[in-house]
Design an enzyme around this catalytic site. Sequence first.
Site, PDB file in Angstrom:
ATOM      1  N   GLY A  16       0.792  -1.223   0.000  1.00 54.28           N
ATOM      2  CA  GLY A  16       0.000   0.000   0.000  1.00 54.28           C
ATOM      3  C   GLY A  16       0.820   1.267   0.000  1.00 54.28           C
ATOM      4  O   GLY A  16       0.373   2.290   0.529  1.00 54.28           O
ATOM      5  N   ASP A  71      -1.758   3.588 -10.057  1.00 50.71           N
ATOM      6  CA  ASP A  71      -1.569   4.339  -8.814  1.00 50.71           C
ATOM      7  C   ASP A  71      -1.825   5.828  -9.013  1.00 50.71           C
ATOM      8  O   ASP A  71      -2.209   6.530  -8.073  1.00 50.71           O
ATOM      9  CB  ASP A  71      -0.156   4.136  -8.256  1.00 50.71           C
ATOM     10  CG  ASP A  71      -0.072   2.944  -7.310  1.00 50.71           C
ATOM     11  OD1 ASP A  71      -1.094   2.631  -6.674  1.00 50.71           O
ATOM     12  OD2 ASP A  71       1.000   2.331  -7.200  1.00 50.71           O
ATOM     13  N   GLU A 150      16.151  -4.098 -10.266  1.00 50.76           N
ATOM     14  CA  GLU A 150      15.641  -3.058 -11.172  1.00 50.76           C
ATOM     15  C   GLU A 150      15.550  -1.691 -10.498  1.00 50.76           C
ATOM     16  O   GLU A 150      15.587  -0.660 -11.165  1.00 50.76           O
ATOM     17  CB  GLU A 150      14.256  -3.446 -11.702  1.00 50.76           C
ATOM     18  CG  GLU A 150      14.222  -4.735 -12.499  1.00 50.76           C
ATOM     19  CD  GLU A 150      13.893  -5.937 -11.644  1.00 50.76           C
ATOM     20  OE1 GLU A 150      13.511  -6.965 -12.206  1.00 50.76           O
ATOM     21  OE2 GLU A 150      14.028  -5.839 -10.405  1.00 50.76           O
ATOM     22  N   PRO A 191      11.630  -9.046   9.755  1.00 46.41           N
ATOM     23  CA  PRO A 191      11.602  -8.637   8.344  1.00 46.41           C
ATOM     24  C   PRO A 191      11.772  -7.131   8.163  1.00 46.41           C
ATOM     25  O   PRO A 191      12.454  -6.689   7.235  1.00 46.41           O
ATOM     26  CB  PRO A 191      10.219  -9.113   7.871  1.00 46.41           C
ATOM     27  CG  PRO A 191       9.882 -10.253   8.778  1.00 46.41           C
ATOM     28  CD  PRO A 191      10.444  -9.865  10.113  1.00 46.41           C
ATOM     29  N   THR A 192      11.170  -6.348   9.052  1.00 48.25           N
ATOM     30  CA  THR A 192      11.324  -4.892   8.981  1.00 48.25           C
ATOM     31  C   THR A 192      12.769  -4.496   9.239  1.00 48.25           C
ATOM     32  O   THR A 192      13.334  -3.639   8.539  1.00 48.25           O
ATOM     33  CB  THR A 192      10.386  -4.209   9.987  1.00 48.25           C
ATOM     34  OG1 THR A 192       9.034  -4.382   9.554  1.00 48.25           O
ATOM     35  CG2 THR A 192      10.686  -2.726  10.109  1.00 48.25           C
ATOM     36  N   CYS A 381     -16.001   4.069 -24.229  1.00 44.73           N
ATOM     37  CA  CYS A 381     -14.993   3.759 -25.248  1.00 44.73           C
ATOM     38  C   CYS A 381     -15.447   2.562 -26.089  1.00 44.73           C
ATOM     39  O   CYS A 381     -16.327   2.703 -26.925  1.00 44.73           O
ATOM     40  CB  CYS A 381     -13.629   3.528 -24.597  1.00 44.73           C
ATOM     41  SG  CYS A 381     -12.252   3.593 -25.767  1.00 44.73           S
ATOM     42  N   MET A 384     -19.075   2.165 -26.045  1.00 42.78           N
ATOM     43  CA  MET A 384     -19.808   3.071 -26.936  1.00 42.78           C
ATOM     44  C   MET A 384     -19.810   2.525 -28.360  1.00 42.78           C
ATOM     45  O   MET A 384     -20.841   2.519 -29.058  1.00 42.78           O
ATOM     46  CB  MET A 384     -19.163   4.458 -26.901  1.00 42.78           C
ATOM     47  CG  MET A 384     -19.764   5.465 -27.870  1.00 42.78           C
ATOM     48  SD  MET A 384     -18.886   5.462 -29.467  1.00 42.78           S
ATOM     49  CE  MET A 384     -19.419   7.007 -30.147  1.00 42.78           C
ATOM     50  N   HIS A 508     -13.276   8.561 -21.701  1.00 47.09           N
ATOM     51  CA  HIS A 508     -13.225   7.813 -20.440  1.00 47.09           C
ATOM     52  C   HIS A 508     -13.597   8.730 -19.271  1.00 47.09           C
ATOM     53  O   HIS A 508     -12.719   9.305 -18.619  1.00 47.09           O
ATOM     54  CB  HIS A 508     -11.825   7.239 -20.218  1.00 47.09           C
ATOM     55  CG  HIS A 508     -11.497   6.087 -21.104  1.00 47.09           C
ATOM     56  ND1 HIS A 508     -11.690   4.778 -20.719  1.00 47.09           N
ATOM     57  CD2 HIS A 508     -11.002   6.046 -22.374  1.00 47.09           C
ATOM     58  CE1 HIS A 508     -11.314   3.978 -21.711  1.00 47.09           C
ATOM     59  NE2 HIS A 508     -10.903   4.717 -22.727  1.00 47.09           N
ATOM     60  N   GLU A 510     -14.455   8.046 -16.355  1.00 47.92           N
ATOM     61  CA  GLU A 510     -14.022   7.549 -15.042  1.00 47.92           C
ATOM     62  C   GLU A 510     -12.744   8.217 -14.554  1.00 47.92           C
ATOM     63  O   GLU A 510     -12.506   8.307 -13.339  1.00 47.92           O
ATOM     64  CB  GLU A 510     -13.825   6.028 -15.082  1.00 47.92           C
ATOM     65  CG  GLU A 510     -12.670   5.519 -15.917  1.00 47.92           C
ATOM     66  CD  GLU A 510     -13.017   5.230 -17.366  1.00 47.92           C
ATOM     67  OE1 GLU A 510     -12.330   4.411 -18.002  1.00 47.92           O
ATOM     68  OE2 GLU A 510     -13.984   5.837 -17.870  1.00 47.92           O
TER      69      GLU A 510
END
EC number: 6.3.4.2
Length: 532
Positions: A16, A71, A150, A191-192, A381, A384, A508, A510
């Site tokens: 998150g 995001d 990466e 883990p943290t 889109c 339609m 669009h 939205e």
Amino acid sequence: MTKYIFVTGGVVSSLGKGIVAASLGRLLKNRGLKVTIQKFDPYINVDPGTMSPYQHGEVFVTDDGTETDLDLGHYERFIDINLNKYSNVTTGKIYSEVLKKERRGDYLGATVQVIPHITNMIKEKIMRAGTITDADVVITEVGGTVGDIESLPFLEALRQMKSEVGSENVVYIHTTLVPYLHAAGEMKTKPTQHSVKELRGLGIQPNILVVRTEKPISQSMRNKIANFCDVEPEAVIESMDVDTLYSIPLNLQAQNMDEIVCKKLHLDTPAADMTEWAALRDKVKNLSGEVKIALVGKYVQLPDAYISVNEALKHAGYTIDANVKIDYFDSEKLTAENVADELKGYDGVIVPGGFGDRGLEGMIQAIRYARENDVPYLGICLGMQMACIEFARDVAGIEDATTGEVNPKAANKIIDLMADQEDVENMGGTQRLGLYPCKLKAGSVASAAYGNQDVIQERHRHRYEFNNKYRDELAAKGLVFSGTSPDNRLVEVVEIPENKFFVAAQYHPEFLSRPQRPEGLFQAFINASAGK
């Protein structure tokens, strides 16, 4: 001096980070600061425009026509800002620009390397995001997890930013996981600790830790994390699962996260007034009504492929105190024989965007069902385009009506390739993208949905359009062309006024919906579906 906030993630993905970044952006905006936000994606693609929705989810489009990570939709909806091409940067985009400069000779014979050339380009993107928007604060989320190969050039650039702009102008936030082991009945901080150790090994000392937890963390555990990770105990922010995302900014504020950030950045601002946001959160948690919507699409196995559509439907529901329950139907599985049984009992039908010929006939069957049974219908889109084909076949009698996307040599292409797309060779970034004006027909359903405005601005992402050769023929049968480009060349909106609600848009809608300001077409669709 512009301030910079960098949000990284560790242990696992999907913690998150994006929601944390967006929530902090909302808090800082409500403190009176001008905020912009960006996402760094470490993949080699220049943008997600050519990626499968099953892999990447929705492609979100900004005003300037940039195809971006989903995001950015969260960012825009939470902070209520419109972003731009500097808000989504990929490894592919960075390398592409560096290689173009090398080919032009901009580096004057130097050996082009990750450091300094790639990292300098990354830093340029960070700073440019602030200067082009005149932002007080730039929030940058780095996709992936610390330790991914990466991400290394991005993290190195973030490390360099501290010395480049000064430590008083930079905050590093690291999101991690504190898992609860049910067998042992314990929460584990190791883990943290290891994630922060790895980040520090790259030269970045986080100022704030946001720990995702299943259960509340005790003060002693907070102190332990702070001690091992070298942060203040109050800078260990708990992030538990919530029943609505709109609780997260308020939860972060309750732990003084925005205050800690402002103190570190020497920003003297009043406390964020989150009264309206709290009211929204309370409304969302206590909706009394329900509207059932059938979403018929090609990528329904991954709801994130339609995340902005889902959110826009819910935003419209909040206005009428209704929870919008969305059920997904794979258009490949809908037929003339089963469509009535499958869609029976739904208050409305929506067909969102998509590409390719797979599943189109199922969409057409769903549209026919909605039209013939007067079930409110909203097409977007591709939805339609299929509405126009269904009308041409079943009302105007053009039985072989189709789209050039399926058969470029068909006799009756109701939908065809746009003229300026005919010579396009590259697939990526070449569609009709971004914000364009749409002129609405006075007295139409679409015009009423937008408060009787003459012209609206909406975001687009398409390569095909309605074939104007058929405009008069379909209009004579009752299809109203209620929205066009200002020069009347491109059909933007069609509707059937005899139905309770049957409207389909090439754009669009939205992408411009906000939780406290629903988009017009979605609001009209949900109102009709609820019988308002």
